[in-house]
Design an enzyme around this catalytic site. Structure first.
Site: not given
Length: 288
Positions: A45-47
């Site tokens: 969902s996030e980097t």
């Protein structure tokens, strides 16, 4: 190109729970398009990308860094769990010597501090204003059908729509609720809504731990069907539930399949401390 990369599960102390985020440490400038390519490759969902503010900085001794967050689809202005994951990597793996770190972000300066086995994020507190139900009725009905709704609010700062379900429901109902996110980007295509929060009042503790409120979070508009545990959504939820419960200290649980716990403390300066653990599950080198 070789970049140190980690995956940390945020808002949990156990591996494979909470919300995973990839964390990249940038010794040098990275080509702009590479941020998005790496985030797409990680497919979480996030980097998060941590960068030095000055050439003489280093990740062990410096206390202020630049921080950006990317979903597989786009850059986002705020991400709580990837900020917690970034702090966990610097504190636990890089052995940063400071007890508090500052991150320069699109949402201003964010602070993360160590306290016992947890990390506390200092985040903005975002108000949610009453929203006319009929204006968003199609969106809500598409998502949860005829589920009873008690209240609807909108956060202009985060573009999150907060939908409080009826107090008649319990945690199990929210956990098992079938939520349809497939057509949301067609039903709501004005650009007003970028995230949908479903929330429910907590229950008194019996055999299980007591929580003040529960939630789930959906953001297909930025390429995330359901986010496991969402710090930024709790910057809105904290404001809403503090008003409705008359409390400044709260304990929250996000009812995704992975699940995650958040400690919440509203600050006198109008911001919010969000507390959680982190488990680092992978470390390696990204080559390209």
């Amino acid at each position: 190109m070789k970049l140190p990369i980690f995956i940390a599960d945020a808002f949990t102390t156990r591996a494979f729970r909470g919300n995973p985020a990839a964390v990249c440490l940038l010794e040098n400038e990275l080509d702009e398009d590479m941020h998005q390519k790496i985030a797409r490759e990680m497919n979480l969902s996030e980097t998060a990308f941590i960068r030095k503010m000055h050439p003489t900085d280093n990740f062990t001794q410096s206390s202020c860094f630049g921080l950006r967050w990317f979903t597989p689809a786009s850059e986002v202005p705020l991400c709580g769990h990837a900020t917690l994951a970034s702090a966990a990597v610097l504190f636990y793996k890089i052995k940063n010597m400071n007890s508090m770190l500052s991150f320069v972000t699109l949402s201003g300066e964010l602070k993360a501090r160590r306290e016992e086995d947890d990390i506390i994020l200092d985040l903005p507190l975002y108000p949610a204003h009453p929203q006319n139900f009929h204006e968003v009725e199609d969106l809500i009905k598409t998502t949860i059908g005829n589920t009873l709704v008690q209240d609807v609010c909108y956060s202009p700062d985060t573009q999150n729509l907060l939908v409080r379900l009826s107090d008649a429901y319990d945690r199990s109902f929210l956990e098992n609720l079938k939520v349809n996110t497939e057509n949301l980007t067609q039903v709501e295509n004005t650009g007003k809504v970028k995230g949908l929060i479903l929330t429910l009042k907590g229950e008194p503790g019996g055999q299980t731990q007591a929580f003040d409120f529960y939630s789930r979070y959906f953001a297909p508009w930025v390429g995330v069907a359901e986010d496991p545990v969402t710090g930024s959504a709790h910057a809105v939820l904290s404001s809403y539930w503090s008003q409705h419960l008359g409390k400044k200290e709260m304990h929250a649980f996000q009812c995704s399949r992975r699940g995650g716990e958040l400690g919440i403390s509203l600050r006198p300066d109008g911001r919010v401390d969000i507390r959680g653990g982190a488990a680092i599950v992978l470390e390696g080198t990204l080559t390209a």
